[in-house]
Design a protein around this motif. Sequence first.
Motif, PDB file in Angstrom:
ATOM      1  N   PRO A  31      39.317  49.235  -8.199  1.00  0.00           N
ATOM      2  CA  PRO A  31      38.197  50.034  -7.686  1.00  0.00           C
ATOM      3  C   PRO A  31      37.780  49.581  -6.292  1.00  0.00           C
ATOM      4  CG  PRO A  31      37.451  48.500  -9.369  1.00  0.00           C
ATOM      5  CD  PRO A  31      38.945  48.447  -9.390  1.00  0.00           C
ATOM      6  N   ALA A  32      37.280  50.518  -5.505  1.00  0.00           N
ATOM      7  CA  ALA A  32      36.821  50.219  -4.155  1.00  0.00           C
ATOM      8  C   ALA A  32      35.323  49.920  -4.164  1.00  0.00           C
ATOM      9  CB  ALA A  32      37.118  51.402  -3.229  1.00  0.00           C
ATOM     10  N   ARG A  33      34.834  49.393  -3.049  1.00  0.00           N
ATOM     11  CA  ARG A  33      33.407  49.138  -2.882  1.00  0.00           C
ATOM     12  C   ARG A  33      32.912  49.890  -1.656  1.00  0.00           C
ATOM     13  NH1 ARG A  33      32.914  42.536  -3.400  1.00  0.00           N
ATOM     14  NH2 ARG A  33      33.692  42.311  -5.541  1.00  0.00           N
ATOM     15  N   THR A  34      31.671  50.319  -1.718  1.00  0.00           N
ATOM     16  CA  THR A  34      31.062  50.962  -0.551  1.00  0.00           C
ATOM     17  C   THR A  34      30.350  49.948   0.335  1.00  0.00           C
ATOM     18  OG1 THR A  34      29.082  51.452  -1.835  1.00  0.00           O
ATOM     19  CG2 THR A  34      30.774  53.165  -1.735  1.00  0.00           C
ATOM     20  N   VAL A  35      30.010  48.774  -0.231  1.00  0.00           N
ATOM     21  CA  VAL A  35      29.369  47.697   0.525  1.00  0.00           C
ATOM     22  C   VAL A  35      30.103  46.396   0.224  1.00  0.00           C
ATOM     23  CG1 VAL A  35      27.252  46.397   0.953  1.00  0.00           C
ATOM     24  CG2 VAL A  35      27.121  48.846   0.450  1.00  0.00           C
ATOM     25  N   VAL A  36      30.491  45.676   1.270  1.00  0.00           N
ATOM     26  CA  VAL A  36      31.225  44.417   1.113  1.00  0.00           C
ATOM     27  C   VAL A  36      30.486  43.325   1.885  1.00  0.00           C
ATOM     28  CG1 VAL A  36      33.380  43.217   1.566  1.00  0.00           C
ATOM     29  CG2 VAL A  36      33.432  45.617   0.891  1.00  0.00           C
ATOM     30  N   ASP A  37      30.160  42.230   1.189  1.00  0.00           N
ATOM     31  CA  ASP A  37      29.471  41.100   1.808  1.00  0.00           C
ATOM     32  C   ASP A  37      30.498  40.020   2.155  1.00  0.00           C
ATOM     33  OD1 ASP A  37      27.838  39.031   2.618  1.00  0.00           O
ATOM     34  OD2 ASP A  37      26.369  39.322   1.014  1.00  0.00           O
ATOM     35  N   LEU A  38      30.629  39.701   3.446  1.00  0.00           N
ATOM     36  CA  LEU A  38      31.641  38.755   3.906  1.00  0.00           C
ATOM     37  C   LEU A  38      31.082  37.355   4.165  1.00  0.00           C
ATOM     38  CD1 LEU A  38      33.708  40.966   6.372  1.00  0.00           C
ATOM     39  CD2 LEU A  38      34.187  40.444   3.977  1.00  0.00           C
ATOM     40  N   HIS A  39      29.830  37.075   3.776  1.00  0.00           N
ATOM     41  CA  HIS A  39      29.330  35.707   3.909  1.00  0.00           C
ATOM     42  C   HIS A  39      30.230  34.777   3.090  1.00  0.00           C
ATOM     43  CE1 HIS A  39      25.588  37.689   5.333  1.00  0.00           C
ATOM     44  NE2 HIS A  39      25.488  36.569   6.051  1.00  0.00           N
ATOM     45  N   ILE A  40      30.626  33.660   3.673  1.00  0.00           N
ATOM     46  CA  ILE A  40      31.636  32.805   3.059  1.00  0.00           C
ATOM     47  C   ILE A  40      31.203  32.297   1.697  1.00  0.00           C
ATOM     48  CG2 ILE A  40      30.800  30.711   4.203  1.00  0.00           C
ATOM     49  CD1 ILE A  40      34.483  31.710   3.467  1.00  0.00           C
ATOM     50  N   GLU A  41      29.900  32.058   1.491  1.00  0.00           N
ATOM     51  CA  GLU A  41      29.435  31.577   0.193  1.00  0.00           C
ATOM     52  C   GLU A  41      29.593  32.626  -0.903  1.00  0.00           C
ATOM     53  OE1 GLU A  41      25.797  32.816   2.644  1.00  0.00           O
ATOM     54  OE2 GLU A  41      27.671  31.680   2.927  1.00  0.00           O
ATOM     55  N   LYS A  42      29.786  33.881  -0.506  1.00  0.00           N
ATOM     56  CA  LYS A  42      30.019  34.952  -1.473  1.00  0.00           C
ATOM     57  C   LYS A  42      31.492  35.054  -1.850  1.00  0.00           C
ATOM     58  CE  LYS A  42      25.743  36.677  -1.361  1.00  0.00           C
ATOM     59  NZ  LYS A  42      24.857  36.806  -2.534  1.00  0.00           N
ATOM     60  N   LEU A  43      32.355  34.413  -1.037  1.00  0.00           N
ATOM     61  CA  LEU A  43      33.798  34.573  -1.232  1.00  0.00           C
ATOM     62  C   LEU A  43      34.439  33.383  -1.938  1.00  0.00           C
ATOM     63  CD1 LEU A  43      34.713  36.066   2.288  1.00  0.00           C
ATOM     64  CD2 LEU A  43      33.968  37.258   0.219  1.00  0.00           C
ATOM     65  N   ILE A  44      33.985  32.161  -1.623  1.00  0.00           N
ATOM     66  CA  ILE A  44      34.552  30.973  -2.275  1.00  0.00           C
ATOM     67  C   ILE A  44      33.418  30.051  -2.688  1.00  0.00           C
ATOM     68  CG2 ILE A  44      36.767  31.071  -1.041  1.00  0.00           C
ATOM     69  CD1 ILE A  44      35.745  28.995   0.866  1.00  0.00           C
ATOM     70  N   ASP A  45      33.694  29.209  -3.669  1.00  0.00           N
ATOM     71  CA  ASP A  45      32.655  28.338  -4.213  1.00  0.00           C
ATOM     72  C   ASP A  45      32.290  27.196  -3.277  1.00  0.00           C
ATOM     73  OD1 ASP A  45      32.489  29.867  -6.511  1.00  0.00           O
ATOM     74  OD2 ASP A  45      34.054  28.711  -7.540  1.00  0.00           O
ATOM     75  N   ASP A  46      33.297  26.581  -2.658  1.00  0.00           N
ATOM     76  CA  ASP A  46      33.022  25.394  -1.837  1.00  0.00           C
ATOM     77  C   ASP A  46      33.717  25.544  -0.494  1.00  0.00           C
ATOM     78  OD1 ASP A  46      32.318  22.966  -0.858  1.00  0.00           O
ATOM     79  OD2 ASP A  46      33.695  21.794  -2.117  1.00  0.00           O
ATOM     80  N   HIS A  47      32.940  25.653   0.557  1.00  0.00           N
ATOM     81  CA  HIS A  47      33.521  25.791   1.890  1.00  0.00           C
ATOM     82  C   HIS A  47      33.121  24.626   2.799  1.00  0.00           C
ATOM     83  CE1 HIS A  47      29.484  27.561   2.219  1.00  0.00           C
ATOM     84  NE2 HIS A  47      29.519  27.208   3.482  1.00  0.00           N
ATOM     85  N   LYS A  48      32.491  23.598   2.224  1.00  0.00           N
ATOM     86  CA  LYS A  48      32.090  22.451   3.034  1.00  0.00           C
ATOM     87  C   LYS A  48      33.330  21.738   3.567  1.00  0.00           C
ATOM     88  CE  LYS A  48      27.687  21.591   0.683  1.00  0.00           C
ATOM     89  NZ  LYS A  48      26.881  20.646  -0.110  1.00  0.00           N
ATOM     90  N   GLY A  49      33.282  21.366   4.841  1.00  0.00           N
ATOM     91  CA  GLY A  49      34.410  20.674   5.464  1.00  0.00           C
ATOM     92  C   GLY A  49      35.448  21.600   6.055  1.00  0.00           C
TER      93      GLY A  49
END
Length: 340
Positions: free
Chosen positions: A245-263
């Motif tokens: 399925p497609a989305r009409t709104v996509v949030d690209l903030h990194i915290e929304k995409l992966i659990d841990d982005h520190k470092g």
Amino acid sequence: MKFEIGDKIVVKATNEEGEVIDIMNEKMVMIQVRGVKFPAYIDQLDFPYFKRFTEKKLFEPKKEKTYIENVRKEKPAKEPRLPDGMWLAFLPKFDVDEFGDDVVVSLKIYVNNHTNDDFLFTYQQQFFGRTDFELSGVLHAFEDFYLHDIPFSDLSDSPVFNFEFSLKTPRKGKAEYYEYNLRLKPKQLFDRIEKLKEEGGATFTYKIFDDYPDKQEEAPVDFGYRSSPGAPIYDAADARRHLPPARTVVDLHIEKLIDDHKGMSNTAILGIQLKEFEKWYDLALAHRLPKLTVIHGIGKGRLRDDIHDILRRKKEVKSFVNQYTPEFGFGATEIFFNHK
């Protein structure tokens, strides 16, 4: 000023005659010689009248016998110009301020076709996604084509220069069109101008392409497990039902995409965000959504700028806008599609 626009001149080094077509500053002018435009220092030029007077014979000398060893040899033919690609050229126009310093007041913009081919082209110069100047035309082989001037004061707004080229006479195996996009960041631009002044040059350039590209064959579709014997085959008109399925709104903030982005480096984070954007963009097209809203945030604007650069090269994008909304502020871009 020794010369004015329209004056006939002779180039001292080559003895070729031409014409002054623009005054660049107190030391340089733009001249045209045999249809080719280029900048030249004033001390390299002279008026042609003295040359013509000295060459004119006041009386016919007595003809003497001509011996075979004295026959004047013909000058060797001029070597043909060697192609070195398509270029976008910027010619700063200088003036002297009240302190006696050279300052740039505007940039003259040229597209230089240093190839053996003739091209059709369309050109757009944009600020913040809005077209400020556009032009279409024919670009002949080894032609330097003047586009327009842009005031120096506008350069702090990161202007974008978009081109689409196609061969005037299509050739088998060559691409139907070629797109080029350049965004000039203020610091990058000012550094180029300062370097130009230090070196005493006239223009700075960006290469668009070396050779007009070949046509790219589309890669065959990998059907994966469906290519095995007995796997179900879907009708093309029914294929959308079997896509995610497609989305009409996509949030690209990194915290929304992966659990841990520190470092993680900023480059790595940007790569993940752009890959996610392309995924939902493709699904929006496949499902023929009328529009897609991408939340990229504000920050320094790198993700937004990269997404906008991608969208400008997409034929299926009817328009896109990054304007204030109560829900997302200025942190989202709305993309409107033109499905055929």
